[in-house]
Design a protein around this motif. Structure first.
Motif, PDB file in Angstrom:
ATOM      1  N   THR A  38      -3.762   8.144  -4.071  1.00 47.08           N
ATOM      2  CA  THR A  38      -4.312   7.354  -5.206  1.00 47.08           C
ATOM      3  C   THR A  38      -5.508   6.391  -4.875  1.00 47.08           C
ATOM      4  OG1 THR A  38      -3.411   6.031  -6.919  1.00 47.08           O
ATOM      5  CG2 THR A  38      -2.422   5.385  -4.692  1.00 47.08           C
ATOM      6  N   VAL A  39      -5.790   5.918  -5.570  1.00 50.52           N
ATOM      7  CA  VAL A  39      -7.044   4.729  -5.390  1.00 50.52           C
ATOM      8  C   VAL A  39      -6.497   3.466  -5.833  1.00 50.52           C
ATOM      9  CG1 VAL A  39      -8.936   6.465  -5.624  1.00 50.52           C
ATOM     10  CG2 VAL A  39      -7.832   5.378  -7.768  1.00 50.52           C
ATOM     11  N   GLU A  40      -7.214   2.235  -5.131  1.00 48.42           N
ATOM     12  CA  GLU A  40      -6.610   1.075  -5.467  1.00 48.42           C
ATOM     13  C   GLU A  40      -7.556   0.523  -6.499  1.00 48.42           C
ATOM     14  OE1 GLU A  40      -6.253  -1.882  -2.279  1.00 48.42           O
ATOM     15  OE2 GLU A  40      -5.682  -0.285  -0.977  1.00 48.42           O
ATOM     16  N   SER A  48       3.242   1.445  -4.385  1.00 47.22           N
ATOM     17  CA  SER A  48       4.067   1.476  -3.461  1.00 47.22           C
ATOM     18  C   SER A  48       4.541   2.814  -2.830  1.00 47.22           C
ATOM     19  CB  SER A  48       5.420   0.589  -3.852  1.00 47.22           C
ATOM     20  OG  SER A  48       6.004   1.131  -5.001  1.00 47.22           O
ATOM     21  N   ARG A  49       4.227   3.928  -3.602  1.00 50.79           N
ATOM     22  CA  ARG A  49       4.685   5.169  -3.436  1.00 50.79           C
ATOM     23  C   ARG A  49       3.638   6.083  -2.387  1.00 50.79           C
ATOM     24  NH1 ARG A  49       5.931   9.892  -7.764  1.00 50.79           N
ATOM     25  NH2 ARG A  49       3.834  10.666  -6.646  1.00 50.79           N
TER      26      ARG A  49
END
Length: 192
Positions: A38-40, A48-49
């Motif tokens: 994922t991206v922030e 958290s995954r």
């Protein structure tokens, strides 16, 4: 010989993540490894995954499936910002001739899904990837009353009348997309 398929997505409410999970099932069904990243997004909590993507993930994948919720017919800004940092990988051609696909979710039927899927495809095409859609031989494309199109897997929140998340048809189409990209990656790898 195993292929690593990078499933790169952004999800704020969880629908896009559900599609990513179904795509991962399809990838693994084909015998490849699903790598979820994922991206922030600034101002939002970190996932958290799944791990946050790194540009090195592009060099080590054999295929890439990119997903985002619709944002006025375009991908989420956090994903766009990631692609804007990939000039070095583009110059080196690390994604050239690798299979790719796209997926999205929106809150309404006319929320811009097709334009979002097309906007997600643009950086993949610029990187020289081979774009894969969902062929009409998939029965779900004829059965869907929510998401799913030949451009890629999708989910329509408004069609979710029971609050269960992605529908069975949307899930099946996402699995089919993951299976197709993984199968093509494995075929390309065996010819190298």
């Amino acid at each position: 010989m195993s292929s690593r398929i990078l499933i790169l997505y952004y999800s704020r409410t969880g629908a896009t993540q559900q599609l990513a999970d179904a795509i991962a099932q399809g990838v693994e069904k084909a015998g490849a490894e699903a790598v979820l990243r994922t991206v922030e997004a600034p101002g939002e909590p970190k996932s958290s995954r799944d791990l946050t993507v790194d540009v090195d993930d592009l060099s080590t994948c054999d295929g890439l499936i990119l997903g985002s919720p619709t944002r006025f017919g375009h991908m989420a800004a956090a994903l766009q910002q990631f692609w804007e940092r990939t000039s070095t990988e583009w110059l080196r051609g690390v994604l050239v001739d690798k299979p790719a696909a796209v997926f999205t979710s929106s809150s309404s039927m006319h929320g811009g899904q097709e334009s979002t899927l097309l906007s997600l495809a643009v950086p993949l095409l610029h990187h020289g990837m081979i774009l894969c859609g969902i062929p009409y031989t998939e029965p779900g494309l004829q059965q869907t009353s929510g998401g799913g199109s030949p451009y890629g897997a999708s989910h329509v929140e408004h069609a979710d009348k029971e609050g269960a998340g992605i529908s069975t048809v949307e899930r099946d189409l996402a699995v089919a997309l993951g299976t197709r990209v993984a199968r093509i990656a494995l075929q390309l790898q065996s010819r190298s």
